[in-house]
Write an enzyme that holds these catalytic residues in place. Structure first.
Site, mmCIF file in Angstrom:
data_model
loop_
_atom_site.group_PDB
_atom_site.id
_atom_site.type_symbol
_atom_site.label_atom_id
_atom_site.label_comp_id
_atom_site.label_asym_id
_atom_site.label_seq_id
_atom_site.Cartn_x
_atom_site.Cartn_y
_atom_site.Cartn_z
ATOM 1 N N SER A 140 0.828 -1.197 0.000
ATOM 2 C CA SER A 140 0.000 0.000 0.000
ATOM 3 C C SER A 140 0.872 1.261 0.000
ATOM 4 C CB SER A 140 -0.950 -0.043 1.195
ATOM 5 O OG SER A 140 -2.001 0.884 1.056
ATOM 6 N N ASP A 193 -9.457 -5.422 -4.593
ATOM 7 C CA ASP A 193 -8.891 -4.419 -3.701
ATOM 8 C C ASP A 193 -9.813 -3.202 -3.698
ATOM 9 O OD1 ASP A 193 -7.333 -2.356 -2.523
ATOM 10 O OD2 ASP A 193 -5.486 -3.402 -3.070
ATOM 11 N N HIS A 195 -7.451 -5.837 -0.280
ATOM 12 C CA HIS A 195 -6.268 -4.993 -0.101
ATOM 13 C C HIS A 195 -5.301 -5.601 0.913
ATOM 14 C CE1 HIS A 195 -3.902 -1.374 -0.274
ATOM 15 N NE2 HIS A 195 -4.037 -1.159 1.028
#
Length: 276
Positions: free
Chosen positions: A97, A227, A256
């Site tokens: 991320s 995601d 995610h």
């Protein structure tokens, strides 16, 4: 516990496990978490003989709660200070991320010999926010909503995000883990509200296009097709096209937070990439 002090006096906390002469793997966490988010991966790669290192980004976890420096250039400089202090050579850098953006910015600028490979997992590059040049991006109003929620009631926001889209627990039939939700909340609340607030701009509005173009080491780009935080179509495939030496792996239906929900699948894939 290890710490390194940067040029501006910030103390960066890090974990450093395993043999000093082992091949180093450096883990970069997402927003608003800490090095603890990598416990599963660190134990896995430690068991395979690697030296594993993970740090808390400034303003996050156990690092200094600074008033400044919550931007990708400073994050990358902090990583450089850490890798210099530990004199890491031919390290593999793995970012999830926001941490994936940090990896892209650092690796593009790293000193020769510091980096051998990189992994971008559910990562924010090339750029998240919607604009004329990025029409498939996420509208700025979404990130404004995160900022409003953080300022109004950070503790509740940090329950809502992992309970819902982060791990895909809002999907029908999802196997919800209260422990993961509580651990996400714990990590988030350890950090500074100002750092987390400003980091939203850093992860959503930073353009990593030129960073990706500069990277010439092999890069594994991993992303879940479901995601809900960093949408697949506007991230992983675009990053893979910009990189000189990329391998794109798409995980159908994964969320995610797939490194936490599906480590039994992703850890061996990363290990295979490192060994290849």
């Amino acid at each position: 516990m290890g710490t390194v002090t940067t040029d501006d006096g910030t103390t960066i906390f890090y974990k450093d496990w395993g043999p000093r002469d082992g091949e180093p793997i450096v883990f970069h966490h997402g927003w608003p978490l800490s090095a603890d988010d990598w416990d599963n991966q660190m134990l896995f790669f430690l068991s395979h003989g690697y030296r594993v290192i993970a740090h808390d980004r400034r303003g996050h976890g156990r690092s200094t709660q600074t008033s400044e420096g919550h931007d990708m250039d400073t994050y990358a400089a902090d990583v450089a200070a850490l890798t210099d202090a530990l004199d890491l050579r031919d390290a593999v850098h793995i970012g999830h991320s926001t941490g994936g953006g940090e990896v892209a910015r650092y690796v593009a600028r790293a000193k020769p010999g510091r980096v051998s490979k990189a992994v971008l997992a559910g990562a924010v590059p090339p750029i998240m926010v919607k604009s004329e040049s990025n029409p498939g991006g996420t509208p700025i109003e979404v990130f404004d909503g995160f900022r409003e929620g953080l300022a109004a009631n950070r503790a509740q926001l940090y329950i809502d995000v992992p309970s819902g889209p982060f791990y895909g627990f809002n999907r029908p039939g999802a196997e919800v883990s209260q422990g993961l939700i509580d651990n996400w909340w714990r990590q988030g609340m350890m950090g500074a509200a100002n750092a987390h607030y400003e980091c939203i701009k850093a992860f959503s509005e930073t353009d990593f296009t030129e960073d990706l173009k500069k990277i010439d080491v092999p890069v594994l780009v991993m992303h879940g097709s479901d995601d809900q935080i960093v949408p697949y179509e506007d991230s992983a495939p675009l990053s893979a096209k910009l990189l000189k030496n990329a391998t794109l792996k798409t995980y159908e239906g994964y969320p995610h937070g797939m490194l936490t929900t599906h480590p039994d699948v992703l850890n061996p894939d990363i290990l295979e990439f490192i060994r290849s």
